[in-house]
Design an enzyme around this catalytic site. Structure first.
Site, PDB file in Angstrom:
ATOM      1  N   PRO A  93     -36.325  13.601  51.484  1.00 32.14           N
ATOM      2  CA  PRO A  93     -34.903  13.611  51.790  1.00 32.14           C
ATOM      3  C   PRO A  93     -34.161  12.284  51.792  1.00 32.14           C
ATOM      4  O   PRO A  93     -33.612  11.871  52.809  1.00 32.14           O
ATOM      5  CB  PRO A  93     -34.855  14.290  53.155  1.00 32.14           C
ATOM      6  CG  PRO A  93     -36.129  13.875  53.792  1.00 32.14           C
ATOM      7  CD  PRO A  93     -37.139  13.881  52.669  1.00 32.14           C
ATOM      8  N   CYS A  94     -34.073  11.676  50.639  1.00 31.39           N
ATOM      9  CA  CYS A  94     -33.362  10.409  50.566  1.00 31.39           C
ATOM     10  C   CYS A  94     -31.871  10.633  50.827  1.00 31.39           C
ATOM     11  O   CYS A  94     -31.152   9.716  51.169  1.00 31.39           O
ATOM     12  CB  CYS A  94     -33.569   9.766  49.202  1.00 31.39           C
ATOM     13  SG  CYS A  94     -33.348  10.897  47.830  1.00 31.39           S
TER      14      CYS A  94
END
Length: 174
Positions: free
Chosen positions: A142-143
């Site tokens: 989850p950047c």
DNA sequence: GTCACCTTAGAAG
DNA sequence: CTTCTAAGGTGAC
């Protein structure tokens, strides 16, 4: 160790309501996942896979996990299981950043600074940004949940609209 | 070697 | 409030 040995990629498409993602696998696991609509990204790096005879039997199973996880993530739902990730061509710094990102729960966010502090390198704030940009497996890693300080959206290499869309699906408002 | 990047806290104007 | 600066890590040139 630098980048090198791990190549022999196999690419499989994943059709979602957002388009077709491409999952790249090595014999160790999922090595890269890219966003739809970027045909240009398709040609880089895995063409040699066509010559390889290697096609680990595990890949179909990994792909099934990747597909399920990706679809869940796209609906703002936390994946219950991820396939093995192959980060062999990356640096330990990047890996620590990504591992830290995997801890961010759905609906939560962190700032680049917070992430830097968590990996014991509070001064490496910009380096964290760099690691996010180098993330080969967006969405699952989850950047997009990493914002700049003070709730600012920050940047996003693959397209800022993706970042906003993903966050919106997790019920977040900027 | 140099430069650009998904950054940020702080100091100066 | 706006502008400028310094500081990490990494890859492209």
């Amino acid at each position: 160790m630098k980048k090198s040995s791990t190549q022999a990629l196999v690419v499989r498409p994943i059709v979602t309501t957002d388009g077709v993602f491409l999952a790249h696998y090595t014999e160790k696991g999922l090595a890269e996942l890219n966003f739809p609509g970027k045909g240009s990204e398709v040609g880089r790096g895995f063409s040699r896979a066509a010559n390889k005879k290697v096609f680990p039997a595990k890949i179909p199973a990994w792909h099934r996990l990747t597909e399920a996880a990706l679809k869940k993530a796209l609906t703002g739902h936390a994946p219950k299981k991820l396939p093995p990730l192959d980060w062999s061509g990356t640096t330990t710094f990047q890996q620590s950043v990504w591992r830290e990102m995997l801890k961010i729960a759905c609906g939560e966010t962190r700032s680049y600074g917070q992430l830097a502090t968590n990996i014991r390198k509070p001064a490496a704030v910009r380096a964290v940004g760099g690691a996010c940009g180098a993330n080969p497996i967006p969405v699952l890693v989850p950047c997009h949940r990493v914002l700049a300080a003070h709730g600012k959206i920050g940047g996003f290499g693959g397209g800022l609209d993706w970042k906003r869309r993903l966050l919106a699906r997790e019920g977040m408002v900027l």
